[in-house]
Enzyme design. Structure first.
Site, PDB file in Angstrom:
ATOM      1  N   GLU A 105       0.743  -1.369  -0.142  1.00 38.24           N
ATOM      2  CA  GLU A 105      -0.040  -0.111  -0.068  1.00 38.24           C
ATOM      3  C   GLU A 105       0.729   1.345   0.012  1.00 38.24           C
ATOM      4  O   GLU A 105       0.616   2.395  -0.623  1.00 38.24           O
ATOM      5  CB  GLU A 105      -0.867  -0.174   1.306  1.00 38.24           C
ATOM      6  CG  GLU A 105      -2.226  -0.987   0.984  1.00 38.24           C
ATOM      7  CD  GLU A 105      -3.042  -1.325   2.393  1.00 38.24           C
ATOM      8  OE1 GLU A 105      -2.572  -1.364   3.239  1.00 38.24           O
ATOM      9  OE2 GLU A 105      -4.262  -1.154   2.038  1.00 38.24           O
ATOM     10  N   GLU A 125      -3.618  -9.937   3.446  1.00 45.43           N
ATOM     11  CA  GLU A 125      -4.403  -9.667   4.334  1.00 45.43           C
ATOM     12  C   GLU A 125      -5.499 -10.866   4.514  1.00 45.43           C
ATOM     13  O   GLU A 125      -5.989 -10.858   5.648  1.00 45.43           O
ATOM     14  CB  GLU A 125      -4.971  -8.357   4.206  1.00 45.43           C
ATOM     15  CG  GLU A 125      -3.993  -7.176   4.530  1.00 45.43           C
ATOM     16  CD  GLU A 125      -3.222  -6.672   3.447  1.00 45.43           C
ATOM     17  OE1 GLU A 125      -3.143  -7.430   2.526  1.00 45.43           O
ATOM     18  OE2 GLU A 125      -2.663  -5.619   3.455  1.00 45.43           O
TER      19      GLU A 125
HETATM   20  C1  LIG Z   1      -1.631  -0.762  12.679  1.00 46.67           C
HETATM   21  C2  LIG Z   1      -2.851  -0.552  11.958  1.00 46.67           C
HETATM   22  C3  LIG Z   1      -2.653  -0.784  10.330  1.00 46.67           C
HETATM   23  C4  LIG Z   1      -3.950  -1.000   9.819  1.00 46.67           C
HETATM   24  C5  LIG Z   1      -3.783  -1.200   8.228  1.00 46.67           C
HETATM   25  C6  LIG Z   1      -4.306  -2.508   7.936  1.00 46.67           C
HETATM   26  C7  LIG Z   1      -4.035  -2.502   6.350  1.00 46.67           C
HETATM   27  C8  LIG Z   1      -2.480  -3.459   6.424  1.00 46.67           C
HETATM   28  C9  LIG Z   1      -2.543  -4.513   6.725  1.00 46.67           C
HETATM   29  C10 LIG Z   1      -1.249  -5.512   6.702  1.00 46.67           C
HETATM   30  O1  LIG Z   1      -0.445  -4.844   6.212  1.00 46.67           O
HETATM   31  S1  LIG Z   1      -1.306  -6.898   7.698  1.00 46.67           S
HETATM   32  C11 LIG Z   1       0.168  -7.717   7.075  1.00 46.67           C
HETATM   33  C12 LIG Z   1       0.348  -8.168   5.719  1.00 46.67           C
HETATM   34  N1  LIG Z   1       1.457  -8.812   5.556  1.00 46.67           N
HETATM   35  C13 LIG Z   1       1.491 -10.226   5.714  1.00 46.67           C
HETATM   36  O2  LIG Z   1       0.628 -10.859   5.882  1.00 46.67           O
HETATM   37  C14 LIG Z   1       2.962 -10.721   5.668  1.00 46.67           C
HETATM   38  C15 LIG Z   1       3.393 -11.686   6.897  1.00 46.67           C
HETATM   39  N2  LIG Z   1       4.721 -12.161   6.693  1.00 46.67           N
HETATM   40  C16 LIG Z   1       4.974 -13.133   5.809  1.00 46.67           C
HETATM   41  O3  LIG Z   1       4.220 -13.645   4.777  1.00 46.67           O
HETATM   42  C17 LIG Z   1       6.362 -13.824   5.882  1.00 46.67           C
HETATM   43  O4  LIG Z   1       6.850 -13.402   7.220  1.00 46.67           O
HETATM   44  C18 LIG Z   1       7.377 -13.125   5.081  1.00 46.67           C
HETATM   45  C19 LIG Z   1       7.183 -11.525   5.041  1.00 46.67           C
HETATM   46  C20 LIG Z   1       7.196 -13.571   3.519  1.00 46.67           C
HETATM   47  C21 LIG Z   1       8.966 -13.545   5.365  1.00 46.67           C
HETATM   48  O5  LIG Z   1       8.936 -15.054   5.647  1.00 46.67           O
HETATM   49  P1  LIG Z   1      10.180 -15.745   6.183  1.00 46.67           P
HETATM   50  O6  LIG Z   1       9.834 -17.075   6.033  1.00 46.67           O
HETATM   51  O7  LIG Z   1      11.299 -15.074   5.658  1.00 46.67           O
HETATM   52  O8  LIG Z   1      10.080 -15.244   7.753  1.00 46.67           O
HETATM   53  P2  LIG Z   1       8.902 -15.396   8.816  1.00 46.67           P
HETATM   54  O9  LIG Z   1       9.567 -16.434   9.662  1.00 46.67           O
HETATM   55  O10 LIG Z   1       7.748 -15.510   8.199  1.00 46.67           O
HETATM   56  O11 LIG Z   1       9.160 -14.139   9.608  1.00 46.67           O
HETATM   57  C22 LIG Z   1      10.187 -13.535  10.262  1.00 46.67           C
HETATM   58  C23 LIG Z   1       9.542 -12.881  11.588  1.00 46.67           C
HETATM   59  O12 LIG Z   1       8.881 -11.929  11.160  1.00 46.67           O
HETATM   60  C24 LIG Z   1       7.696 -11.796  11.781  1.00 46.67           C
HETATM   61  N3  LIG Z   1       6.673 -11.117  10.944  1.00 46.67           N
HETATM   62  C25 LIG Z   1       6.658 -11.385   9.542  1.00 46.67           C
HETATM   63  N4  LIG Z   1       5.642 -10.394   9.173  1.00 46.67           N
HETATM   64  C26 LIG Z   1       5.215  -9.628  10.070  1.00 46.67           C
HETATM   65  C27 LIG Z   1       4.371  -8.572  10.185  1.00 46.67           C
HETATM   66  N5  LIG Z   1       3.696  -8.117   8.979  1.00 46.67           N
HETATM   67  N6  LIG Z   1       4.176  -8.135  11.259  1.00 46.67           N
HETATM   68  C28 LIG Z   1       4.773  -8.561  12.500  1.00 46.67           C
HETATM   69  N7  LIG Z   1       5.611  -9.316  12.397  1.00 46.67           N
HETATM   70  C29 LIG Z   1       5.893 -10.274  11.070  1.00 46.67           C
HETATM   71  C30 LIG Z   1       7.214 -13.221  11.778  1.00 46.67           C
HETATM   72  O13 LIG Z   1       6.264 -13.373  12.957  1.00 46.67           O
HETATM   73  C31 LIG Z   1       8.659 -13.717  12.214  1.00 46.67           C
HETATM   74  O14 LIG Z   1       8.886 -13.347  13.696  1.00 46.67           O
HETATM   75  P3  LIG Z   1       9.466 -14.556  14.721  1.00 46.67           P
HETATM   76  O15 LIG Z   1       8.690 -15.738  15.003  1.00 46.67           O
HETATM   77  O16 LIG Z   1      10.957 -14.349  14.110  1.00 46.67           O
HETATM   78  O17 LIG Z   1       9.454 -13.558  15.952  1.00 46.67           O
END
Ligand SMILES: CCCCCCC/C=C/C(=O)SCCNC(=O)CCNC(=O)[C@H](O)C(C)(C)COP(=O)(O)OP(=O)(O)OC[C@H]1O[C@@H](n2cnc3c(N)ncnc32)[C@H](O)[C@@H]1OP(=O)(O)O
Length: 727
Positions: A105, A125
């Site tokens: 976004e 999402e």
């Molecule tokens: C604040 C209000 C906002 C309102 C607006 C709402 C509109 C927007 C909404 C969003 O953006 S929701 C989020 C959308 N994004 C996702 O769903 C992506 C999620 N992440 C992934 O798919 C994967 O993590 C990755 C980015 C493809 C990376 O994969 P990889 O296998 O390399 O690592 P992971 O083990 O999955 O992740 C590492 C580590 O990072 C944490 N994490 C990943 N994404 C997020 C996130 N979006 N928010 C917080 N934390 C995130 C994940 O939990 C891992 O943490 P640990 O296990 O190492 O603690």
């Protein structure tokens, strides 16, 4: 949080900084907004580049903060995206790694987007039970049109840069120096009019059959969603983009986001997201964990047995670019297996080609088919995938123990058998481990990894790392009959069959369970898996067949209730789909359409008559509670027995291995949502009504948690009794 620097004389670079994935926490969003304002106010800045630290643009909004968001909160991220778009100076997004959700976004708020060839973008999402609420549902359709936006937003799939370019999401792909290239572009376009680059000002590309496209998408999504709300709400938001001016569409998007955020589904799906990541961080009851154990590299692996499971496993290994030796016992089976694997690999290659990925997975030089155990001498890891026969598995492991190099890891693909008994015939029991793949093994995401008594931490770390390499979710569990998944399945299936005895039809039970959100009810699942599988196992346990003591009552084993119904079906050759009949009737052997079978109705009536059972009406609530709470009850016992080390392990197994609906977060999460006292009281009620069904008697651990005031799920394991000290 977001670093602001100058690149050359006239370009400001804002770098998002929040390891590991540059999630857009409120601090990051605030810093980003400040950076954009600062650049706007500085007359010497002529253009801006936004990028992310450590080779990742951003994985979107910080999911961890969602639980504290109030449905009335106005997403600051949306305001920042619109601030970027309103900037007086061109803003270029330099996308490396990922731009997902809120990350994309932000990029859509920019006036130009450049991406590295390996970068992925998407709106995942929907998989978290929400929708892109920072104006993404209004900008993406304007940029790429309705059909493509519907696809991306309702599936949550990530697209590679090449596809993103084709769709029009990005303007340019680069192979290296993404940020430098973005700086060059920013300098080049400074001073050019920005109006045409502002997506919010564009109309949604019109299509003559727009109404039909939207309503077809809605029907399709509803059919697939099985009760999940977010895909449908995504369509509502996209519809708003078609029907309303931008600002009103944004209002609608917010309203739908608030609704979803307040729904239990979003909580369940976000729990599932973190549960999937938590299971990677495994612990053994001894306290040894992923932190101290290190995986060994696996360069070459072998698979023994090319039946359905073996073929899928070989395909997975080849896809992961490993050297693979595939072994069968005779030439005919080997030829059949080779042909099957080849066509699976061709299918995989064509799927990859369609999604713009390189398809060099079918390199025949990496795959060797053989009848000779000698070919396994130099492999790093073996996966035995012959059928569930302890004697046969032991014979194979004895052989492996003498042939393989001493440091080779020996895995058995079993859904129930004792890992220790298999390990005991080898000279390296600490290198033996269970790897329970799910069928089809090249598709299903779950790998249940079973530690035996002697399995070493290195072996566990290696098997868990193998799961990741194969793009699967590995969950470490203890060794007991059926491990976690099948042990919990047994009381669920048992209840389903008892319900037939009491008056239900298979389709009534299946409809109730499918209405809850499962892919398949228990009877359709049993027909698919093959009824003979359970029959063989029951014969092995002496519950039926020649080993059953003469004079055993038909509906009782020891003092427990038993249903011989599935045994009777198997005696009639009704093995399920493959036989064209089982709990349902199919159009032909191997057919897939389950039709209610009048023969079965008669059979059930006669059975009830023979055994003096008066059929009664069983309502949906009882069907669901008896099946699901019996399964959940076993889950509590599994936690108490330390077979699973946390409720998340069980939930991930059920979501990825057994089709538990993600929007209900897994069986243990579901129990915590409906309330432990409720689950307990219903189990008490049903076990009083059926005192001869031990699996309905509430687990002492569930009772303990209720007595403790039903602590939150994350605290449950701290109440599991620790094994008594050896001192
Ligand atoms: C604040 C209000 C906002 C309102 C607006 C709402 C509109 C927007 C909404 C969003 O953006 S929701 C989020 C959308 N994004 C996702 O769903 C992506 C999620 N992440 C992934 O798919 C994967 O993590 C990755 C980015 C493809 C990376 O994969 P990889 O296998 O390399 O690592 P992971 O083990 O999955 O992740 C590492 C580590 O990072 C944490 N994490 C990943 N994404 C997020 C996130 N979006 N928010 C917080 N934390 C995130 C994940 O939990 C891992 O943490 P640990 O296990 O190492 O603690």
């Amino acid at each position: 949080m977001a670093q602001y620097r100058r690149a050359g004389a006239a370009v400001a670079v804002i770098r998002l900084h929040n390891a590991p994935v540059n999630a857009l926490s409120s601090a990051v969003v605030q810093a980003l907004a400040q950076g954009v304002k600062k650049a706007d106010l500085d007359p010497s800045v002529k253009a801006v580049v936004i990028c992310g630290a450590n080779g990742k643009f951003s994985a979107g909004a910080d999911i961890r903060t969602f639980s504290s968001l109030q449905p009335r909160d106005r997403p600051a991220l949306a305001e920042t995206v619109s601030l970027i778009e309103r900037s007086q100076k061109p803003v270029v997004a330099a996308i490396e790694g990922v731009a997902l959700g809120g990350g994309l976004e932000v990029a859509l708020g920019c006036h130009y987007r450049i991406a590295h060839a390996q970068a992925r973008v998407g709106f995942p999402e929907v998989l978290l039970g929400i929708l892109p609420a920072a104006e993404g549902t209004q900008r993406l359709p304007r940029l790429i049109g309705i059909p493509a936006a519907l696809d991306l937003i309702t599936t949550g799939r990530h697209v590679l840069a090449a596809e993103a370019l084709k769709l029009g999401i990005i303007d340019e792909i680069v192979k290296e120096n993404t940020v430098e290239r973005a700086i060059e572009l920013a300098s080049k376009v400074s001073g050019q009019p920005l109006g045409p680059r502002k997506i919010s000002l564009k109309p949604v590309p019109d299509l003559p059959d727009m109404e039909a496209i939207l309503s077809e998408a809605l029907v399709k999504v509803k059919r697939k969603a099985r009760g999940r709300l977010s895909p449908e709400m995504c369509i509502q938001a996209i519809k708003a983009a078609v029907q309303l001016p931008f600002a009103e569409g944004v209002e609608k998007e917010r309203e739908l986001f608030r609704f979803l955020l307040g729904s239990g589904q979003a909580k369940a799906q976000q729990y599932a997201f973190f549960a999937e990541r938590a299971v990677e961080k495994w612990t053994m009851p001894s306290g040894t964990s992923w932190k101290t154990a290190s995986a060994q590299p696996i360069r070459k692996a072998a698979v023994i047995g090319l039946g359905t499971m073996g073929r899928g496993i070989v395909t997975s290994l080849v896809k992961a670019k490993m050297l693979v030796v595939a072994l069968e016992q005779d030439q005919k089976q080997l030829d059949i297996g080779r042909e099957a694997v080849t066509s699976l690999l061709q299918w995989e290659a064509s799927k990859m080609q369609q999604s713009g990925q390189s398809q060099d997975i079918c390199d025949p030089a990496r795959l060797q088919f053989t009848l000779d155990f000698g070919a396994l001498r130099d492999v790093d890891l073996v996966i035995e995938a012959v059928f569930e026969d302890m004697a046969l598995k032991k014979e194979i492991f004895r052989k492996l123990s003498t042939i393989c190099k001493p440091e080779a890891f020996l895995c058995t693909n079993t859904s129930a058998l004792d890992i220790d008994e298999i390990a005991a015939v080898t000279s390296h029991p600490h290198q033996v481990i269970g790897t329970h793949f799910f069928s089809p093994a090249h598709v299903m995401k779950l790998l249940e990894v079973i530690r035996g008594h002697h399995t070493s931490p290195t072996t566990i770390a290696t098997a868990m790392s193998l799961a990741k390499t194969l793009n699967k979710v590995g969950v470490l569990v203890g060794n007991c009959f059926g491990f976690v998944g099948n042990r919990m399945m047994a009381p669920y299936v048992e209840q389903a069959i008892f319900l037939l005895e009491e008056g239900c039809k298979p389709e009534e039970v299946d409809q109730a369970v499918e209405g809850f959100g499962f892919h398949m009810g228990p009877f359709r699942m049993l027909d698919l898996a093959g009824l003979d599988v359970g029959w063989r196992s029951r014969k092995g346990q002496g519950l039926t067949g020649p080993k059953l003591a003469p004079g055993t009552p038909a509906r009782q084993r020891e003092s427990r209730r038993y249903s011989p119904l599935p045994d009777f079906l198997c005696e009639q050759g009704r093995y399920g789909q493959k036989a064209g009949k089982g709990w349902y009737l199919y159009e032909k052997p191997g057919g897939r359409t389950a039709n209610p079978d009048p023969w079965l109705y008669n059979f059930l009536s006669e059975y009830r008559e023979t055994h003096g059972i008066k059929a009664r009406f069983v309502d949906q609530e009882e069907i669901l509670e008896r099946c699901l709470y019996a399964l959940i009850n076993e889950g509590f016992q599994i936690l108490a027995d330390r077979i699973a080390s946390a409720p998340e392990d069980i939930d991930v197994i059920y979501i990825y291995g057994y089709g538990w609906p993600t929007h209900r977060g897994g069986p243990m999460f579901h129990a915590s949502t409906v309330g432990l006292p409720h689950v307990l009281s219903r189990l008490q009620k049903y076990s009083e009504a059926h005192p001869d069904i031990p699996k309905l008697q509430p687990s002492p651990f569930l009772k303990k948690l209720v007595a403790l005031g039903s602590p939150p799920l994350r605290e449950w394991v701290s109440h599991v009794r620790q094994p008594s000290s050896k001192l």
